[in-house]
Design an enzyme around this catalytic site. Sequence first.
Site, short mmCIF file in Angstrom:
data_model
loop_
_atom_site.label_atom_id
_atom_site.label_comp_id
_atom_site.label_asym_id
_atom_site.label_seq_id
_atom_site.Cartn_x
_atom_site.Cartn_y
_atom_site.Cartn_z
CE LYS A 1 -3.47 2.87 0.73
NZ LYS A 1 -4.45 3.23 -0.32
CG MET A 2 3.41 2.19 3.31
SD MET A 2 2.58 3.69 3.88
CE MET A 2 0.85 3.29 3.61
#
Length: 308
Positions: A176-177
């Site tokens: 996600k990052m």
Amino acid sequence: MGSEQVVPLTLGVLYPGEMGSVLGGLLRKQGFRTITTLAGRSKRTRKLCRHAQLEVVHSLQQLVDSADIVLSTVHPDSAPKVAEEYCACRSGKARQQCFVDLNSIAPATVAHIESMLADADVDFVDGAVHGMAAQLTTFGTIYLSGASAPAVAVVLERAARTRVLGDRAGAASAFKMLISGVNKGVTALLVEVCLAAREVDLLEPFFASCGEAYPGLMSILERTLPSYPQHAPRRVQELREAAQMVADVGLRPRMIESARQVIGEISAAGLPSDNVRSAIQILAELHAREVLKQSQLPDSITCQRSVE
């Protein structure tokens, strides 16, 4: 012989903000008992909860005592606190339960939450949602990692496309990052160059030309920028988490930090969030408020001309 009655799983949502209410509502429509609590929540959250028709229980303790799976969908800064409050409601005789953190947080934050839950004897699944809540069923993907991720995926895939990234907690948040850095980095870059185009009276032809030459990139801006009047503060926090992840692997988060500064300026502009506007309308408002003007920026991030 009569057939055995199958009791549906009970899913607890902490809390029914924009993503939590949408995901909870979708799961409710799939036949799961979906519960939440509204103690201390805002008027907006209460409204979203009513719209999603989630079952409201009186307290966090009641939710913890009733749920089979608990989904955490809060602001990145609030994720550890929510996990801590959840653990405080667990007792020695508590039922077997799985806690799924779906927040935009760095793997280091995930490790801290995982440690708390291990002490409370709770199964933990690291999760992340890619995509806007309003488009979850069409464009969204839920990423999961951890030993219990496959079992949780069976439930969540009833609401949205779901992918398991392995049995190691932290993988989903790292993923996600990475996506967050690209998505918000592209948005920040395009906002900056579009405002520069506006300064030289070329915004409309520049915007149209980029749409022809780089349709994929412009679709990111057109999809995400209209949400920034409401969500820019959250995006700043998400980029702080993304920068932390990059730093934790030994790299300098130069581009992510720059994107965070740009989106921080958008957040500080205080654009009204009570009506939906197009990306180009948002750009016009940012220009009118002199966002990114050098006179509005700290000296440390103004562009210095070199003297030859």
